[in-house]
Design a protein around this motif. Sequence first.
Motif, PDB file in Angstrom:
ATOM      1  N   SER A 107      52.061  52.069  85.908  1.00 61.72           N
ATOM      2  CA  SER A 107      52.208  50.795  86.366  1.00 61.72           C
ATOM      3  C   SER A 107      51.554  49.692  85.684  1.00 61.72           C
ATOM      4  CB  SER A 107      51.382  50.862  87.899  1.00 61.72           C
ATOM      5  OG  SER A 107      50.042  50.994  87.782  1.00 61.72           O
TER       6      SER A 107
ATOM      7  N   SER B 157      59.596  56.600  91.249  1.00 62.19           N
ATOM      8  CA  SER B 157      60.883  56.211  91.810  1.00 62.19           C
ATOM      9  C   SER B 157      61.929  57.579  92.053  1.00 62.19           C
ATOM     10  CB  SER B 157      61.639  55.192  90.845  1.00 62.19           C
ATOM     11  OG  SER B 157      62.903  54.653  91.422  1.00 62.19           O
TER      12      SER B 157
ATOM     13  N   LYS C  64      53.754  53.020  94.174  1.00 59.94           N
ATOM     14  CA  LYS C  64      52.585  53.243  93.404  1.00 59.94           C
ATOM     15  C   LYS C  64      51.972  54.298  94.175  1.00 59.94           C
ATOM     16  CE  LYS C  64      49.957  49.961  91.776  1.00 59.94           C
ATOM     17  NZ  LYS C  64      49.082  48.857  91.525  1.00 59.94           N
TER      18      LYS C  64
ATOM     19  N   THR D 195      59.655  55.713  80.638  1.00 54.54           N
ATOM     20  CA  THR D 195      59.438  56.560  82.048  1.00 54.54           C
ATOM     21  C   THR D 195      59.582  58.121  81.762  1.00 54.54           C
ATOM     22  OG1 THR D 195      61.951  56.384  82.721  1.00 54.54           O
ATOM     23  CG2 THR D 195      60.437  54.754  83.699  1.00 54.54           C
TER      24      THR D 195
ATOM     25  N   GLU E 181      53.475  55.090  89.015  1.00 51.14           N
ATOM     26  CA  GLU E 181      54.608  54.888  90.181  1.00 51.14           C
ATOM     27  C   GLU E 181      55.725  55.733  89.854  1.00 51.14           C
ATOM     28  OE1 GLU E 181      54.345  50.047  90.239  1.00 51.14           O
ATOM     29  OE2 GLU E 181      55.301  50.768  88.484  1.00 51.14           O
TER      30      GLU E 181
ATOM     31  N   PRO F 167      54.980  49.304  82.602  1.00 53.34           N
ATOM     32  CA  PRO F 167      56.416  49.449  83.019  1.00 53.34           C
ATOM     33  C   PRO F 167      57.402  49.757  81.758  1.00 53.34           C
ATOM     34  CG  PRO F 167      55.709  47.627  84.051  1.00 53.34           C
ATOM     35  CD  PRO F 167      54.635  47.762  83.184  1.00 53.34           C
TER      36      PRO F 167
ATOM     37  N   ARG G 210      56.126  56.397  85.900  1.00 51.17           N
ATOM     38  CA  ARG G 210      55.954  55.404  84.686  1.00 51.17           C
ATOM     39  C   ARG G 210      54.313  54.846  85.102  1.00 51.17           C
ATOM     40  NH1 ARG G 210      59.205  49.865  86.233  1.00 51.17           N
ATOM     41  NH2 ARG G 210      57.883  49.579  88.309  1.00 51.17           N
TER      42      ARG G 210
ATOM     43  N   TRP H 222      60.210  51.364  93.281  1.00 52.46           N
ATOM     44  CA  TRP H 222      59.048  52.018  92.652  1.00 52.46           C
ATOM     45  C   TRP H 222      57.812  51.893  93.867  1.00 52.46           C
ATOM     46  CZ3 TRP H 222      59.107  54.483  88.207  1.00 52.46           C
ATOM     47  CH2 TRP H 222      59.881  54.410  87.269  1.00 52.46           C
TER      48      TRP H 222
END
Length: 64
Positions: free
Chosen positions: A36, A25, A9, A43, A23, A39, A34, A7
């Motif tokens: 931060s 990914s 930010k 998501t 964040e 979490p 998601r 992940w």
Amino acid sequence: MSTAANWRKSSYSSFGDGDSCVEVSDRRTHIAIRDSKAPAYGTLTVPADAFTPFIEALKTLTRP
């Protein structure tokens, strides 16, 4: 076998914007997004090739 996601930010998350951090990914075929601060709440995922158009569309919603 599952592996932990890497992940990152948002670059917009700074000292003054600490209450509105996201964040992301990169999971090869899709991008996961998601909150931060929470979490575990889940998501949002979008196909990798749709991520850039998705972000561009969000930017148009926040412009005056």
